[in-house]
Write an enzyme that holds these catalytic residues in place. Sequence first.
Site, PDB file in Angstrom:
ATOM      1  CG  ASN A 130      -6.483  -7.688  -5.522  1.00 14.64           C
ATOM      2  OD1 ASN A 130      -6.670  -7.147  -6.598  1.00 14.64           O
ATOM      3  ND2 ASN A 130      -7.088  -7.294  -4.427  1.00 14.64           N
ATOM      4  CB  CYS A 174     -23.261  -7.819   3.662  1.00 11.04           C
ATOM      5  SG  CYS A 174     -24.745  -7.364   4.519  1.00 11.04           S
ATOM      6  CB  THR A 234      14.684   3.630  12.857  1.00 10.26           C
ATOM      7  OG1 THR A 234      15.211   4.825  13.430  1.00 10.26           O
ATOM      8  CG2 THR A 234      15.620   2.462  13.131  1.00 10.26           C
ATOM      9  CB  ALA A 276       7.314  -9.165   2.951  1.00  8.33           C
ATOM     10  CB  THR A 291      -0.957  -0.015   1.216  1.00  6.20           C
ATOM     11  OG1 THR A 291      -1.901  -1.073   1.036  1.00  6.20           O
ATOM     12  CG2 THR A 291      -1.704   1.305   1.356  1.00  6.20           C
TER      13      THR A 291
END
Lengths: 416, 152
Positions: free
Chosen positions: A152, A325, A238, A201, A71
């Site tokens: 997908n 739904c 990081t 991944a 994403t």
Amino acid sequence: MKKVYLDYAASAPVRNEVIWEMQRAFYDYGNPSSLHASGRKAKARIDKARAEVAGLIGADSTEITFTSGGTEANNMVLNTMWGLIYRKSQRNEIIVSAIEHPSILEMAKFLENLGFTIHYLPVDKSGRVKYAELEKLLNSKTFLVSVMLANNEIGTLQDVVKITTLAHKNGALVHTDVSQALGKIPIDVEKLGVDYMTMSAHKIGGPKGVGALYVRSGAPLTSLILGGHQEDKLRAGTENMVSIVGFGVAATLASRYMPKYNKEIRQYRDKLRDFIVNNIDNVAVNTPANALPNILNVSFAAAEGESILLALDSKGIEVSTGSACASGNIRSSHVLMAIGADPELAHGSIRFSLGPDTTEAEIDYVIAKLPPIIEKLRKMSTVQPARHSGHVPESNELHGSRNKSGMTAQKATKHE
Amino acid sequence: MSNTWAYSDTVKEHFFNPKNVLYEDESLFAHNARGMSGNIICGDQMLMLLQIENDIIEDIRWKTYGCASAIASTSMLSEVAKGMNIFDAFKITPAEVADKLGGLPPNKFHCSVMGDEALQAAINDYLAKTNRKPLKIVKKVAKNSCAGKDTK
């Protein structure tokens, strides 16, 4: 209870080798940016993983940027476009396929709201983008074309080489999301010719929360997250070193498992598909012939997707549905709508996705459990498939099995 | 793809073992009132069949096309309504049904709304057949892309 996991396209089980290496990596606690020995050790682990991920797609290590997942990688590419447009470029049009992941479609919508022109490239009944339409849409203002290599939901494979050739002729950049295709089919960035490629991944047996963006050397990229020099100043913060290490191991394992996809996994998928088509009436196979070997998307008339999913779950069989739904109505999958599926049938769509650990015995178990579930739901349904009516089978991609639903709704009582 | 079904055990019980459901064709259940709500384009549809005597719901059967909570809600509603006077049954609220189910996720609440509209339609069908004035059905379904497309 027996458990049969057939939702690999949602997330694959993390491989043991991945877990073991990640456990070891936790002990390398240094900040990869630190210059001392502990920092260098952590940095070396990231470098190794980068080479492993690059190796899976035939890229150079320097072209791989680690992200928090597919994403973020998708967002990053589209975000780059508007940053650049503001700065200098005259190109302010983007072409995305109608069946992209929401991380592309919603980012495209965001850009559209900012004033950019977004073209949604239509697809045919099998989910393939209409190349003639692409040719028409491409022009000197096109900045980027984004089309996923494999879908997908239904698994459709696109001719990315053709897309790249057409786009580059017009000076446009090309992005492809290979989150689903990675590890299932051979992918070579040089052959595809794309400028950007999104990877994830956890679809290949790595951990969740890590992905990568391939950026062809020289292609523009703007940082989405600011505040640090990490990842060549493209992704501040990081590094998620332990997960990155897991991604690297999963990438290495993926090339080892890949041959299975075109053999056993394809066989099992086809076995399940053939059983459903031959033994359950009023079904539509949404996965075309030219698709990933591990995905099977089927719609069952007169039975609703979530109900099927939960009934299968009660037998230990785990799958996905395109039917959601919620809040007043069932939203049909945008992918099934784009391929022109019957909206009533789309509510009853189920995606089975197989992986390296899937066995034939598991498929046999599904074959035993599925028909009574569909039968029970259909018996209690207000919608009755027209079993004996002369519905016309559509031409189809798989074994002449893509039937028109032939459903008839019962009429409500009229009050005089 | 789909998510969030934090369903209660009661919902699960009614989904896997629905009460008063009609598995056969509706002609096989003797009824003198019939009502329907929802539509399959939107994704949920309920059918209620009642056997009414002296304004009491003596027996009830239903069919539902929809998700697990739609099936469970219709099942629970049928249990609540059975044996009730039609004028009391008409007043059963979706909140009561949801409460008896041990609650429904907020985005699934509409499913129980649809069931009571089918029941109300069936009661009105009976009132019409017995030459009485139908009661007013207040549509409670929130505005959505399917609004106005109800089966009528």
